[in-house]
Write a protein that holds these residues in place. Sequence first.
Motif, short mmCIF file in Angstrom:
data_model
loop_
_atom_site.label_atom_id
_atom_site.label_comp_id
_atom_site.label_asym_id
_atom_site.label_seq_id
_atom_site.Cartn_x
_atom_site.Cartn_y
_atom_site.Cartn_z
N VAL A 156 84.61 -32.79 101.32
CA VAL A 156 84.80 -31.93 102.50
C VAL A 156 83.71 -32.32 103.48
O VAL A 156 82.52 -32.21 103.17
N THR A 157 84.10 -32.82 104.64
CA THR A 157 83.14 -33.32 105.63
C THR A 157 83.25 -32.50 106.90
O THR A 157 84.33 -32.37 107.47
N ILE A 158 82.13 -31.93 107.33
CA ILE A 158 82.06 -31.19 108.59
C ILE A 158 81.43 -32.12 109.61
O ILE A 158 80.27 -32.51 109.48
N HIS A 159 82.16 -32.52 110.62
CA HIS A 159 81.66 -33.45 111.63
C HIS A 159 80.84 -32.68 112.67
O HIS A 159 81.25 -32.50 113.82
N ASP A 160 79.65 -32.22 112.22
CA ASP A 160 78.83 -31.38 113.09
C ASP A 160 78.11 -32.15 114.18
O ASP A 160 77.44 -31.56 115.03
N ASP A 161 78.21 -33.49 114.17
CA ASP A 161 77.60 -34.27 115.24
C ASP A 161 78.58 -34.55 116.38
O ASP A 161 78.27 -35.27 117.31
N ASP A 162 79.78 -33.99 116.27
CA ASP A 162 80.79 -34.24 117.29
C ASP A 162 81.45 -32.91 117.67
O ASP A 162 82.53 -32.58 117.21
N VAL A 163 80.76 -32.16 118.50
CA VAL A 163 81.27 -30.85 118.94
C VAL A 163 82.05 -31.03 120.23
O VAL A 163 81.56 -31.61 121.20
N HIS A 164 83.29 -30.55 120.25
CA HIS A 164 84.15 -30.68 121.42
C HIS A 164 83.65 -29.75 122.52
O HIS A 164 83.03 -28.72 122.26
N PHE A 165 83.91 -30.12 123.78
CA PHE A 165 83.47 -29.27 124.89
C PHE A 165 84.10 -27.89 124.84
O PHE A 165 83.60 -26.95 125.46
N ALA A 166 85.21 -27.75 124.14
CA ALA A 166 85.87 -26.44 124.01
C ALA A 166 85.21 -25.59 122.93
O ALA A 166 85.68 -24.47 122.66
N GLY A 167 84.14 -26.10 122.31
CA GLY A 167 83.45 -25.31 121.28
C GLY A 167 84.10 -25.42 119.92
O GLY A 167 83.96 -24.52 119.09
N THR A 168 84.80 -26.51 119.63
CA THR A 168 85.43 -26.71 118.34
C THR A 168 84.77 -27.88 117.62
O THR A 168 84.07 -28.69 118.21
N MET A 169 85.01 -27.96 116.32
CA MET A 169 84.42 -28.99 115.48
C MET A 169 85.47 -29.45 114.46
O MET A 169 86.28 -28.64 113.99
N ARG A 170 85.45 -30.73 114.13
CA ARG A 170 86.47 -31.29 113.25
C ARG A 170 86.02 -31.19 111.79
O ARG A 170 84.87 -31.45 111.46
N ILE A 171 86.97 -30.83 110.92
CA ILE A 171 86.74 -30.75 109.47
C ILE A 171 87.72 -31.70 108.79
O ILE A 171 88.91 -31.70 109.09
N GLU A 172 87.20 -32.48 107.87
CA GLU A 172 88.05 -33.42 107.12
C GLU A 172 87.85 -33.18 105.63
O GLU A 172 86.71 -32.96 105.19
N ALA A 173 88.92 -33.18 104.86
CA ALA A 173 88.80 -32.87 103.43
C ALA A 173 89.82 -33.65 102.61
O ALA A 173 90.91 -33.97 103.08
N GLU A 174 89.42 -33.94 101.38
CA GLU A 174 90.32 -34.51 100.37
C GLU A 174 90.10 -33.68 99.12
O GLU A 174 89.00 -33.68 98.55
N VAL A 175 91.13 -32.92 98.68
CA VAL A 175 90.96 -31.97 97.58
C VAL A 175 92.07 -32.18 96.55
O VAL A 175 93.02 -32.95 96.77
N ASP A 176 91.95 -31.50 95.41
CA ASP A 176 92.99 -31.55 94.39
C ASP A 176 94.31 -31.02 94.96
O ASP A 176 94.32 -30.17 95.85
N LEU A 177 95.41 -31.52 94.41
CA LEU A 177 96.73 -31.12 94.87
C LEU A 177 96.91 -29.61 94.78
O LEU A 177 97.37 -28.95 95.71
N ALA A 178 96.53 -29.02 93.63
CA ALA A 178 96.71 -27.59 93.46
C ALA A 178 95.85 -26.81 94.46
O ALA A 178 96.29 -25.80 95.03
N ASP A 179 94.61 -27.27 94.67
CA ASP A 179 93.75 -26.60 95.64
C ASP A 179 94.33 -26.70 97.04
O ASP A 179 94.25 -25.75 97.83
N ALA A 180 94.90 -27.86 97.37
CA ALA A 180 95.48 -28.04 98.70
C ALA A 180 96.65 -27.09 98.93
O ALA A 180 96.79 -26.50 100.01
N LEU A 181 97.51 -26.93 97.91
CA LEU A 181 98.65 -26.03 98.05
C LEU A 181 98.19 -24.58 98.17
O LEU A 181 98.74 -23.80 98.97
N ASP A 182 97.16 -24.20 97.38
CA ASP A 182 96.63 -22.84 97.49
C ASP A 182 96.02 -22.62 98.88
O ASP A 182 96.18 -21.54 99.48
N PHE A 183 95.33 -23.62 99.37
CA PHE A 183 94.71 -23.52 100.69
C PHE A 183 95.78 -23.36 101.77
O PHE A 183 95.64 -22.54 102.68
#
Length: 465
Positions: free
Chosen positions: A202-229
């Motif tokens: 799970v990677t939080i791209h905190d060095d790249d904050v959008h001017f709209a005040g948003t931030m990108r999150i990238e993740a690779e998780v187990d299949l079951a966790d992804a479905l629950d999420f």
Amino acid sequence: MIEVAAGPGTVEAEDLTASGLLAAIRSAREAENQAAAEQLDLAARWADLHPPESIHSAASFTVPGCEHEEPIAGEGTPLVAEFCIAELGTVLGISTVAAKKLIGHALELRHRLPRLWAQVHAGAMPAWRARAVAETTIHTNPVLTREAAGFVDAQVAAVAGRIGPAQLDRLVAETIKRYDLAVADPTQDPEDGYLSVDPRHVTIHDDDVHFAGTMRIEAEVDLADALDFERAVAHGAEAQKALGSDLPLDARRAKALGDLARTQTALDLAGPGADREDLPAAREVVIHAHFDASVSGDATVFGPTGRLENGRRLILLEQLQSWCGDTRTQVTVKPVIDLNVPLTAQGYAIPDQIREQIILRDRTCVFPHCPRPARGCDIDHVVPWDPDAEAEGRPQPGHTTTSNLAALCRFHHRVKTHSPWHYETTAPGVFEWTSPHGYRYRCDHTGTTEVPSDIPPGIPRPRRR
């Protein structure tokens, strides 16, 4: 008027036919690729000039924090004296991290991916494609041996680098399995050993904050966790809609993710059936925002935009008000620190108020082109503090005062202390650096500017002890 290079002279773009414009564009791209290939070669040769042996004469292994050997590419590539990376980065106008990547990619290609290296210099493959492959082979887990990297090199060179990220990942996985590189797990089938390369993250791209005040999150998780999420986020989005939210679906899903982040830990502790309003905040997240304000009568009027330290981006006052509108948000308003009033301490230690003043003034590490936020930096005495001055009856040369302090990240603090790099304060918050080869840079909170040098660049300076 646009002019296009064409042999010894130039021609105006308006005079070119459609075919001529296409030819000119292709020529410009070929020149760009050739220049990038040459830059890789020069970066590798710069590393050749700075092997570990180049720092032994400075007793660098006996001084804590001093320069050391820096592995920046895969197995079989030469080590590099780490401080040389900083000077290459400043000459190119890039950060030390970016310069480290450039040298690492060059060495990886030259020593472990020689086919790609040859294709780059023959013009058969653009440098950026080869560097993407090098970035992957450097950071593969488990580490690729030189033989395994050679296999990847042969496969990618066969298609002149025309391979996408997914294909490259599959090729690396096949290589790991082919060369038995995975750590043996007695509970696993040896034939499936390559599966021990765990891709979850799970990677939080905190060095790249959008001017709209948003931030990108990238993740690779187990299949079951992804479905629950997915179910949890979809349920949260539907709940917001039922409560009257008129936001689009994607925005409601994003807010649902935030709700999960703020409440899940507390829900686990409180058990089923707990009242959400009684839950404590799951974790503390600190955001430093700075706004200009003026006093009108008895009211304080804030400007519409401010500066967000997290990501060093602008922030709208409306955004901050919406974040603070949640009843579970704790807001701390700190007293204003006048950046124009010098502060002084009697000893070596730096009080919190002076530290905060330096952080607000410098904003980032003051080394040329370094983007590291000042809040995570050391506070350095520009003129070093002399601990023996008072005992020996000499005046203290390095006072703990605003004009003699600067924010330096840990790496560049070591560069300043243990290498020929030198800097001085020319005005409050303005610093002039001189590199080991005589290049000079002026740095302040607005960025870095190269300045003319009194001594022609290229003459190495002696190492300061």
